[in-house]
Design an enzyme around this catalytic site. Structure first.
Site, mmCIF file in Angstrom:
data_model
loop_
_atom_site.group_PDB
_atom_site.id
_atom_site.type_symbol
_atom_site.label_atom_id
_atom_site.label_comp_id
_atom_site.label_asym_id
_atom_site.label_seq_id
_atom_site.Cartn_x
_atom_site.Cartn_y
_atom_site.Cartn_z
ATOM 1 N N HIS A 131 5.904 -21.220 56.210
ATOM 2 C CA HIS A 131 7.098 -21.585 55.454
ATOM 3 C C HIS A 131 6.848 -21.363 53.965
ATOM 4 O O HIS A 131 5.706 -21.406 53.510
ATOM 5 C CB HIS A 131 7.476 -23.051 55.696
ATOM 6 C CG HIS A 131 8.105 -23.299 57.018
ATOM 7 N ND1 HIS A 131 7.379 -23.666 58.137
ATOM 8 C CD2 HIS A 131 9.394 -23.214 57.426
ATOM 9 C CE1 HIS A 131 8.196 -23.803 59.159
ATOM 10 N NE2 HIS A 131 9.423 -23.538 58.768
ATOM 11 N N SER A 181 14.825 -24.453 58.633
ATOM 12 C CA SER A 181 13.792 -24.986 57.753
ATOM 13 C C SER A 181 13.611 -24.189 56.471
ATOM 14 O O SER A 181 13.153 -24.734 55.463
ATOM 15 C CB SER A 181 12.457 -25.050 58.499
ATOM 16 O OG SER A 181 12.116 -23.787 59.052
#
Length: 268
Positions: A250, A43
């Site tokens: 993230h 990711s």
């Protein structure tokens, strides 16, 4: 007569120099145009957290703001394949992402290892279950990184080299998540934050050793993210996002453009 000959020689030399410069420029342009780039990974490479996802990528959540796309846009390679996928582990890369690699591939990028080590589960434990459970889960992740992950990384790096023997391979790591003694006044304890950072460093250092053994290029993003961690006041990372939980921990778009892309550009 002599002056005329000298002038002729001077003109000839100037022409040769000009051709040399022009030849170098043409060679450089041809080299750039010949680049065949494949972006692999998890990711952090697909761009989760950056938004602007390609709908055709489905649950892989490949973002137009992810560093591989930013590099592609800036350098215009002859071909570009983006197979990085949210949630990917080393086995997923080997089984599902290597299709575009060939002997003609000249550049590969990848971030991988965080999901193998169980960082998503560790962060969930830290957020929901308190300091003691957090430290225990982080220690489990550290043990996995020490004892199991190196062989998993070797397997994926060997697979990449086997399918793309002529490629320059750039392996990017993960940032430290927290600025210690920072601006956060609620949330995880300082001890939990320090343990998470230490585990992230252990993961990065383990990756760096395997990368060196394989002769790949190691892209260390930690310096770029310094001053932009969670609790820094100018974070390039999402903290817990209860409205879109997959964003949590993230990089934001700023983390891709300011953290990952410059490292990729410097090594590719």
């Amino acid at each position: 007569m002599k002056l005329s000959r000298l002038g002729s020689v001077a003109v000839t030399l100037a022409a040769l120099v000009g051709l040399g410069i022009g030849g170098a420029g043409v060679a450089s342009a041809q080299e750039a145009a010949a680049t065949s780039y494949v972006a692999l990974g998890d990711s952090y490479s697909s761009g989760v957290g950056a938004g602007s996802y390609d709908s055709s990528s489905g649950s892989c959540k490949r973002s137009t703001k992810a560093y591989p796309v930013l590099w592609k846009n800036a350098n215009a390679p002859a071909s570009f394949h983006f197979t990085a996928c949210s949630g990917a582990k080393t086995t997923d890369v080997i089984n599902n992402q290597l299709g575009p690699l060939t002997s003609g591939t000249t550049l590969v990028s990848i971030s991988i290892g965080g999901n193998d080590a169980g960082f998503a589960d560790a962060m969930t434990t830290c957020v929901l279950q308190g300091e003691s459970a957090c430290i225990a889960r982080i220690n489990e992740a550290r043990a996995y990184i020490s004892n199991t992950l190196p062989s998993r990384l070797d397997a994926v790096y060997n697979a990449i080299r086997g399918k793309a023997p002529n490629a320059r391979v750039v392996v990017l790591n993960y940032p430290r998540f927290y600025k210690l003694s920072g601006s956060c006044v609620v949330g995880l304890s300082e001890r939990s934050r320090a343990a998470i950072n230490d585990a992230a460093d252990h993961l990065s250092d383990t990756i760096a050793k395997r990368v060196a053994n394989h002769g790949f290029a190691f892209g260390d993003v930690r310096g770029r993210f310094t001053g932009h961690e969670i609790c820094s006041g100018d974070s390039w990372l999402h903290s817990v996002d209860w409205f879109n939980i997959t964003n949590s921990y993230h990089p934001k778009a700023a983390g891709q453009s300011g953290g990952y892309y410059p490292v990729m550009e410097s090594l590719a």
